[in-house]
Design a protein around this motif. Structure first.
Motif, short mmCIF file in Angstrom:
data_model
loop_
_atom_site.label_atom_id
_atom_site.label_comp_id
_atom_site.label_asym_id
_atom_site.label_seq_id
_atom_site.Cartn_x
_atom_site.Cartn_y
_atom_site.Cartn_z
N ASP A 1 -16.66 8.30 -2.30
CA ASP A 1 -15.65 8.42 -3.37
C ASP A 1 -14.66 7.26 -3.37
O ASP A 1 -13.95 7.06 -4.36
N HIS A 2 -14.58 6.53 -2.27
CA HIS A 2 -13.55 5.49 -2.17
C HIS A 2 -13.67 4.36 -3.18
O HIS A 2 -12.67 3.99 -3.82
N PRO A 3 -14.85 3.77 -3.39
CA PRO A 3 -14.94 2.67 -4.37
C PRO A 3 -14.50 3.06 -5.78
O PRO A 3 -13.70 2.33 -6.39
N PRO A 4 -14.97 4.20 -6.35
CA PRO A 4 -14.50 4.54 -7.69
C PRO A 4 -13.01 4.85 -7.74
O PRO A 4 -12.33 4.51 -8.72
N LEU A 5 -12.49 5.49 -6.70
CA LEU A 5 -11.05 5.78 -6.67
C LEU A 5 -10.25 4.48 -6.64
O LEU A 5 -9.22 4.35 -7.32
N ALA B 1 -17.01 -1.56 -3.29
CA ALA B 1 -15.62 -1.75 -3.73
C ALA B 1 -15.32 -3.21 -4.02
O ALA B 1 -14.62 -3.53 -4.99
N VAL B 2 -15.84 -4.10 -3.20
CA VAL B 2 -15.63 -5.55 -3.43
C VAL B 2 -16.29 -5.98 -4.74
O VAL B 2 -15.72 -6.76 -5.51
N ALA B 3 -17.48 -5.44 -5.01
CA ALA B 3 -18.16 -5.76 -6.27
C ALA B 3 -17.35 -5.28 -7.47
O ALA B 3 -17.45 -5.85 -8.57
N GLY B 4 -16.52 -4.26 -7.27
CA GLY B 4 -15.69 -3.72 -8.35
C GLY B 4 -14.32 -4.35 -8.44
O GLY B 4 -13.46 -3.87 -9.20
N GLY B 5 -14.06 -5.39 -7.64
CA GLY B 5 -12.79 -6.09 -7.74
C GLY B 5 -11.89 -5.96 -6.53
O GLY B 5 -10.85 -6.63 -6.46
N GLY B 6 -12.25 -5.11 -5.58
CA GLY B 6 -11.44 -4.99 -4.37
C GLY B 6 -11.68 -6.17 -3.44
O GLY B 6 -12.57 -6.98 -3.65
N GLY C 1 -11.30 1.55 -7.75
CA GLY C 1 -11.50 0.86 -9.04
C GLY C 1 -10.62 1.42 -10.14
O GLY C 1 -10.17 0.67 -11.02
N ARG C 2 -10.37 2.74 -10.10
CA ARG C 2 -9.52 3.36 -11.12
C ARG C 2 -8.03 3.21 -10.82
O ARG C 2 -7.19 3.58 -11.65
N GLY C 3 -7.72 2.73 -9.62
CA GLY C 3 -6.31 2.61 -9.23
C GLY C 3 -5.73 3.89 -8.68
O GLY C 3 -4.51 3.99 -8.51
N ASP C 4 -6.58 4.89 -8.38
CA ASP C 4 -6.08 6.15 -7.83
C ASP C 4 -5.66 5.99 -6.38
O ASP C 4 -4.85 6.79 -5.87
N ILE C 5 -6.21 5.01 -5.68
CA ILE C 5 -5.78 4.68 -4.33
C ILE C 5 -5.59 3.16 -4.25
O ILE C 5 -6.19 2.40 -5.01
N ASP C 6 -4.74 2.74 -3.32
CA ASP C 6 -4.48 1.31 -3.15
C ASP C 6 -5.42 0.67 -2.13
O ASP C 6 -5.63 -0.55 -2.16
N ALA C 7 -5.95 1.49 -1.21
CA ALA C 7 -6.74 0.93 -0.12
C ALA C 7 -7.57 2.02 0.53
O ALA C 7 -7.35 3.22 0.32
N PHE C 8 -8.51 1.59 1.36
CA PHE C 8 -9.24 2.52 2.22
C PHE C 8 -9.81 1.75 3.40
O PHE C 8 -9.97 0.52 3.35
N ILE D 1 0.84 -1.20 0.00
CA ILE D 1 0.00 0.00 0.00
C ILE D 1 0.88 1.25 0.00
O ILE D 1 1.77 1.40 0.83
N ARG D 2 0.62 2.13 -0.94
CA ARG D 2 1.34 3.40 -1.01
C ARG D 2 0.41 4.61 -0.98
O ARG D 2 0.84 5.71 -0.65
N THR D 3 -0.87 4.40 -1.32
CA THR D 3 -1.85 5.49 -1.35
C THR D 3 -3.15 5.00 -0.71
O THR D 3 -3.66 3.94 -1.09
N VAL D 4 -3.67 5.77 0.24
CA VAL D 4 -4.88 5.36 0.95
C VAL D 4 -5.91 6.50 0.93
O VAL D 4 -5.58 7.65 1.17
N GLY D 5 -7.15 6.14 0.63
CA GLY D 5 -8.23 7.11 0.74
C GLY D 5 -8.71 7.18 2.18
O GLY D 5 -8.92 6.14 2.82
#
Length: 332
Positions: free
Chosen positions: A172-176, A195-200, A178-185, A135-139
């Motif tokens: 905002d966390h799930p779309p971020l 977020a899990v439905a989107g692949g997290g 999903g796009r790879g703008d954040i690694d975790a939240f 993890i390098r970026t967190v929402g």
């Protein structure tokens, strides 16, 4: 944010508490009506963590106790406690972290007791292809979101100062992610499920890194001093409603769905992640409150200090709320 906030094995006890509270509440003198003080407005957020208020409102429990109560829905967070400060509500339901940040600027606020808590409601979600140690970026969202993120990162050996924190709101966390703008939240449903439905994927709950939250009933010192009997009546009803939520979550989910127009199945999933029940403050609550205040001070999120020994009314529930009992700390 937040939130006794007792499991299936204690269902019989919960029902007994509810019956005792219901009977006792009806025997209290209707102080509010006698004094003509007008309706009691209780500010709450709009999610299933406020299920006891919605059950009490939907099922007419306040009315049966001789109380004229209006449950006021806000956007949640600090807004509920700020309504109490402004005098537009007499009481509010708030997560511990939120209440303390408002108390820092308004030391006349008082927390009467706990009506829910959880070490499962908040969950850590990482995006596809990322391991926790990568993890390098967190929402993050302010308050308890920042606090729990800090605890989680430290628990897995990451320095929070070395991780980029992107401050945003939970939706905002799930779309971020999903796009790879954040690694975790670190957040709660429905954002975790989205977020899990989107692949997290969920890699931890708050209990895995020794984090939990409580939700408190909050009033001003002036109002409480003049309306202590009324406050006790309200908390009696809340105790009965919390027992209903704990022992009959489907019934509670229907009340939540009617109050905030949420799918009952989704409401039920959230309710199952929370422990509901009224209790007094403990040494652990005081210690956690002090840790939160220290953290927010170090992060420059609050100015000044909070006298937790004063603002948390330890002993008030045991002295005033009929049928209140400290619940067992065990999951559903």
């Amino acid at each position: 944010m937040e939130f006794g906030r007792w499991r299936r094995g204690a269902a019989a006890l919960g029902v007994l508490v509810a019956l005792v509270s219901a009977t006792a509440a009806c025997t209290r003198p209707a102080t509010q009506q006698a004094t003509g003080s007008g309706p009691i407005r209780i500010s709450v957020g709009v999610d299933p963590s406020y299920a006891p208020f919605f059950v009490a409102e939907q099922e007419g429990m306040f009315e049966r106790a001789g109380l004229d109560v209006r449950v006021v829905q806000t956007e949640g967070g600090a807004a509920s406690a700020q309504n109490v400060v402004a005098g537009t509500s007499e009481l509010s339901g708030n997560a511990d972290s939120t209440a303390l940040t408002v108390m820092a600027a308004n030391p006349s606020l008082r927390a009467l007791g706990v009506y829910e808590e959880s070490d499962r409601y908040f969950q850590v979600v990482v995006r596809e292809g990322v391991e926790p140690n990568q993890i390098r970026t967190v929402g993050v969202f302010p308050g308890i979101g920042l606090y729990f993120t800090d605890l989680y990162l430290r628990s897995i050996g990451l320095d929070p100062a070395a991780v980029e924190l992107v401050t945003t709101s939970p939706p905002d966390h799930p779309p971020l992610l999903g796009r790879g703008d954040i690694d975790a939240f670190v957040s709660f449903d429905p954002w975790v499920s989205q977020a899990v439905a989107g692949g997290g994927r969920v890699v931890a709950t708050s209990g895995d890194f020794d984090a939990r939250y409580t939700q408190w009933l909050v009033a001003t010192d002036a109002w409480l001093s003049a309306n202590e009997e009324v406050a006790a009546q309200v908390f009696d009803v809340l105790s009965e409603a919390a027992a209903i939520v704990d022992t009959d979550p489907d019934r509670a989910a229907r009340a939540v769905a009617a109050a905030i127009q949420q799918d009952p199945a989704e409401a039920r999933r959230t309710i199952d992640q929370i422990d509901f029940g009224v209790r007094d403050f403990t040494d652990e609550d005081i210690a956690r409150a002090n840790d939160l205040v220290t953290f927010f001070q170090e992060q420059d999120k609050i100015g000044g200090s909070v006298d937790t020994g004063q603002v948390l009314q330890r002993g008030w529930v045991d002295d005033h709320v009929l049928g209140a009992a400290t619940p067992a700390q065990s999951p559903r």
